[in-house]
Design a protein around this motif. Structure first.
Motif, PDB file in Angstrom:
ATOM      1  N   LEU A 182       3.045  -2.658 -10.536  1.00 30.70           N
ATOM      2  CA  LEU A 182       2.578  -1.353 -10.056  1.00 30.70           C
ATOM      3  C   LEU A 182       1.072  -1.394  -9.770  1.00 30.70           C
ATOM      4  CD1 LEU A 182       4.470   1.114 -12.452  1.00 30.70           C
ATOM      5  CD2 LEU A 182       5.216   0.137 -10.288  1.00 30.70           C
ATOM      6  N   ASP A 183       0.330  -2.078 -10.625  1.00 28.54           N
ATOM      7  CA  ASP A 183      -1.112  -2.177 -10.421  1.00 28.54           C
ATOM      8  C   ASP A 183      -1.441  -2.918  -9.128  1.00 28.54           C
ATOM      9  OD1 ASP A 183      -1.583  -0.806 -12.747  1.00 28.54           O
ATOM     10  OD2 ASP A 183      -2.001  -2.595 -13.962  1.00 28.54           O
ATOM     11  N   VAL A 184      -0.646  -3.935  -8.785  1.00 29.58           N
ATOM     12  CA  VAL A 184      -0.861  -4.671  -7.540  1.00 29.58           C
ATOM     13  C   VAL A 184      -0.680  -3.739  -6.350  1.00 29.58           C
ATOM     14  CG1 VAL A 184       0.114  -6.453  -6.027  1.00 29.58           C
ATOM     15  CG2 VAL A 184      -0.305  -6.949  -8.437  1.00 29.58           C
ATOM     16  N   CYS A 185       0.361  -2.903  -6.393  1.00 31.19           N
ATOM     17  CA  CYS A 185       0.630  -1.988  -5.280  1.00 31.19           C
ATOM     18  C   CYS A 185      -0.457  -0.925  -5.152  1.00 31.19           C
ATOM     19  CB  CYS A 185       1.998  -1.324  -5.468  1.00 31.19           C
ATOM     20  SG  CYS A 185       3.392  -2.466  -5.342  1.00 31.19           S
ATOM     21  N   VAL A 186      -0.845  -0.333  -6.269  1.00 35.84           N
ATOM     22  CA  VAL A 186      -1.907   0.681  -6.229  1.00 35.84           C
ATOM     23  C   VAL A 186      -3.216   0.059  -5.761  1.00 35.84           C
ATOM     24  CG1 VAL A 186      -3.309   2.241  -7.639  1.00 35.84           C
ATOM     25  CG2 VAL A 186      -0.829   2.158  -7.963  1.00 35.84           C
ATOM     26  N   GLY A 187      -3.503  -1.152  -6.236  1.00 35.12           N
ATOM     27  CA  GLY A 187      -4.711  -1.843  -5.810  1.00 35.12           C
ATOM     28  C   GLY A 187      -4.712  -2.149  -4.320  1.00 35.12           C
TER      29      GLY A 187
ATOM     30  N   ALA B 250       9.650 -12.603   3.093  1.00 31.61           N
ATOM     31  CA  ALA B 250       8.191 -12.540   3.196  1.00 31.61           C
ATOM     32  C   ALA B 250       7.576 -11.485   2.280  1.00 31.61           C
ATOM     33  CB  ALA B 250       7.790 -12.263   4.645  1.00 31.61           C
ATOM     34  N   LEU B 251       8.397 -10.632   1.672  1.00 31.02           N
ATOM     35  CA  LEU B 251       7.868  -9.541   0.859  1.00 31.02           C
ATOM     36  C   LEU B 251       7.463 -10.028  -0.525  1.00 31.02           C
ATOM     37  CD1 LEU B 251      10.381  -6.686   1.787  1.00 31.02           C
ATOM     38  CD2 LEU B 251       8.198  -7.291   2.875  1.00 31.02           C
ATOM     39  N   ARG B 252       6.398  -9.439  -1.046  1.00 33.49           N
ATOM     40  CA  ARG B 252       5.899  -9.812  -2.366  1.00 33.49           C
ATOM     41  C   ARG B 252       6.866  -9.369  -3.465  1.00 33.49           C
ATOM     42  NH1 ARG B 252       0.061 -10.151  -2.734  1.00 33.49           N
ATOM     43  NH2 ARG B 252       0.275  -9.739  -4.965  1.00 33.49           N
ATOM     44  N   PRO B 253       7.026 -10.166  -4.533  1.00 32.81           N
ATOM     45  CA  PRO B 253       7.895  -9.758  -5.646  1.00 32.81           C
ATOM     46  C   PRO B 253       7.439  -8.464  -6.312  1.00 32.81           C
ATOM     47  CG  PRO B 253       6.625 -11.742  -6.198  1.00 32.81           C
ATOM     48  CD  PRO B 253       6.462 -11.511  -4.731  1.00 32.81           C
ATOM     49  N   GLU B 254       6.121  -8.199  -6.276  1.00 30.25           N
ATOM     50  CA  GLU B 254       5.626  -6.943  -6.856  1.00 30.25           C
ATOM     51  C   GLU B 254       6.149  -5.737  -6.095  1.00 30.25           C
ATOM     52  OE1 GLU B 254       2.475 -10.110  -7.678  1.00 30.25           O
ATOM     53  OE2 GLU B 254       3.751  -9.508  -5.997  1.00 30.25           O
ATOM     54  N   LEU B 255       6.330  -5.883  -4.774  1.00 32.18           N
ATOM     55  CA  LEU B 255       6.890  -4.790  -3.983  1.00 32.18           C
ATOM     56  C   LEU B 255       8.355  -4.568  -4.353  1.00 32.18           C
ATOM     57  CD1 LEU B 255       6.726  -2.731  -1.651  1.00 32.18           C
ATOM     58  CD2 LEU B 255       7.411  -4.589  -0.115  1.00 32.18           C
ATOM     59  N   VAL B 256       9.094  -5.654  -4.501  1.00 33.41           N
ATOM     60  CA  VAL B 256      10.510  -5.546  -4.856  1.00 33.41           C
ATOM     61  C   VAL B 256      10.666  -4.873  -6.215  1.00 33.41           C
ATOM     62  CG1 VAL B 256      12.626  -6.843  -5.315  1.00 33.41           C
ATOM     63  CG2 VAL B 256      11.087  -7.571  -3.468  1.00 33.41           C
TER      64      VAL B 256
ATOM     65  N   ALA C   6       0.831  -1.204   0.000  1.00 33.12           N
ATOM     66  CA  ALA C   6       0.000   0.000   0.000  1.00 33.12           C
ATOM     67  C   ALA C   6       0.866   1.255   0.000  1.00 33.12           C
ATOM     68  CB  ALA C   6      -0.938   0.001   1.203  1.00 33.12           C
ATOM     69  N   ALA C   7       1.967   1.230   0.766  1.00 33.00           N
ATOM     70  CA  ALA C   7       2.861   2.390   0.790  1.00 33.00           C
ATOM     71  C   ALA C   7       3.461   2.636  -0.585  1.00 33.00           C
ATOM     72  CB  ALA C   7       3.969   2.171   1.819  1.00 33.00           C
ATOM     73  N   ALA C   8       3.851   1.563  -1.279  1.00 28.67           N
ATOM     74  CA  ALA C   8       4.387   1.702  -2.632  1.00 28.67           C
ATOM     75  C   ALA C   8       3.320   2.237  -3.578  1.00 28.67           C
ATOM     76  CB  ALA C   8       4.907   0.357  -3.123  1.00 28.67           C
ATOM     77  N   GLY C   9       2.080   1.739  -3.431  1.00 24.85           N
ATOM     78  CA  GLY C   9       1.003   2.217  -4.289  1.00 24.85           C
ATOM     79  C   GLY C   9       0.716   3.690  -4.105  1.00 24.85           C
ATOM     80  N   LEU C  10       0.695   4.146  -2.851  1.00 26.26           N
ATOM     81  CA  LEU C  10       0.457   5.564  -2.581  1.00 26.26           C
ATOM     82  C   LEU C  10       1.592   6.420  -3.132  1.00 26.26           C
ATOM     83  CD1 LEU C  10      -1.123   7.855  -1.281  1.00 26.26           C
ATOM     84  CD2 LEU C  10       0.003   7.319   0.892  1.00 26.26           C
TER      85      LEU C  10
END
Length: 330
Positions: free
Chosen positions: A191-196, A250-256, A168-172
């Motif tokens: 990016l869409d995963v983070c914004v979502g 534990a972090l999602r690959p989309e965040l990385v 969520a922080a990455a999306g914002l």
């Protein structure tokens, strides 16, 4: 009150001292936890309230009215997830400015209704009023056979993470930077995963129920992993030690992937970013629920520390969201 003059935690501690004496034998847990717990003949009742304010918790430029309604509802119910409670019903109070049209108000209510159906938590009443800015206040009542609290972690416990942090922080951050519209398709998906994740967080009721009988303490991650770990540690009077390598796994690959574009480390987003509404819990290693990631341990002492692969430690400051220090999101 001058912005930045005092922390939210300090204000809550002062309010607890001022208001905490007005309890009764019907109060099991009051100010200082994710929700209040009241005695009941069948099962303890769990009661919480949460407010989302335009310019503080959300920005209408980046959210549809349906998003605002849904995310505010999930944010409130997340407090029950942290207590191991099942939601029963909710009340909603909405304040709308004179410039907010009826169609947008009905769309906001539609988002609330969608979330209420998803969480099996009907909205049974509330209040509607005019005001200077849009805000949504949600009061939720739930029930829990054995409510979890922030006070109960013991030295030797594991620290568990259920859900994702940092997305969520990455999306914002992407939205604030009007984010990288021309990127390869694979990265666009990340990016869409983070914004979502920021637009539509989900209260983890099922995970909270699975913690009952396993965890000794729990909290939802709404203000940032480091900040909320500090809240749990302070209430339990223990030190929380987070394992940098385990947290990284534990972090999602989309965040990385997104953090590389944002030029921010995924670890910093995970530690300081809030509004993912993951659950952070502690408990014995033999009782760790399936799907929970062990990201640290509990020790005697106080504060929150991060330990790297070489065993070096550094203290973590509470760098997450603070209502009394954070600037308005404009």
């Amino acid at each position: 009150m001058k912005r930045g003059s005092v922390s939210e935690t300090a204000i809550i501690e002062r309010l607890e001292r001022l208001l905490g004496g007005a309890s009764s034998r019907n109060v099991v847990a009051g100010i200082g936890d994710d929700a209040a717990v009241l005695r009941s003949r069948r099962a303890p009742l769990v009661w919480t309230v949460d407010t989302s304010v335009d310019g503080v918790h959300f920005d209408q430029r980046w959210l549809s009215p349906e998003d605002i309604g849904a995310r505010s509802f999930h944010a409130a119910v997340s407090d029950l997830a942290a207590m191991g409670a099942r939601p029963l019903a909710a009340l909603s109070s909405v304040i709308v400015p004179s410039t907010f049209p009826e169609r947008r108000l009905l769309a906001l209510a539609s988002g609330q209704a969608e979330a209420a159906r998803t969480l099996a938590c009907p909205i049974v009443g509330g209040n509607l009023s005019r005001g200077g800015e849009l805000s949504v206040t949600t009061t939720v009542l739930g029930a829990a056979k054995r409510p979890l609290t922030r006070a109960g972690a013991r030295a030797g416990d594991e620290v568990w993470l259920l859900g994702d942090v940092g997305l969520a922080a990455a999306g914002l951050l992407l939205l604030r930077r009007r984010g990288a519209r021309r990127v390869p398709g694979e990265l666009r998906t990340a990016l869409d995963v983070c914004v979502g994740a920021w637009r539509r967080p989900a209260a983890r009721i099922a995970d909270g129920l699975r913690l009952v009988g396993r965890a000794r303490a729990a909290i939802d991650v709404s203000d940032g992993l480091a900040t909320d770990a500090a809240h749990l540690g302070r209430r339990s009077r223990v030190r929380i030690v987070l394992d940098e390598a385990a947290l990284g796994r534990a972090l999602r690959p989309e965040l990385v992937a997104s953090s590389a574009l944002l030029r921010v480390t995924p670890l910093s987003l995970a530690l300081s970013g809030g509004e993912d509404y993951a659950l952070l819990a502690t408990g014995p290693s033999g009782k760790r629920p399936r799907g929970a990631a062990c990201i640290g341990r509990v020790e005697r002492g106080k504060g929150v520390e991060l330990v790297d692969e070489k065993g070096a430690r550094r203290p973590l400051a509470a760098t997450g969201f603070d209502h009394f220090r954070a600037p308005k999101r404009r």
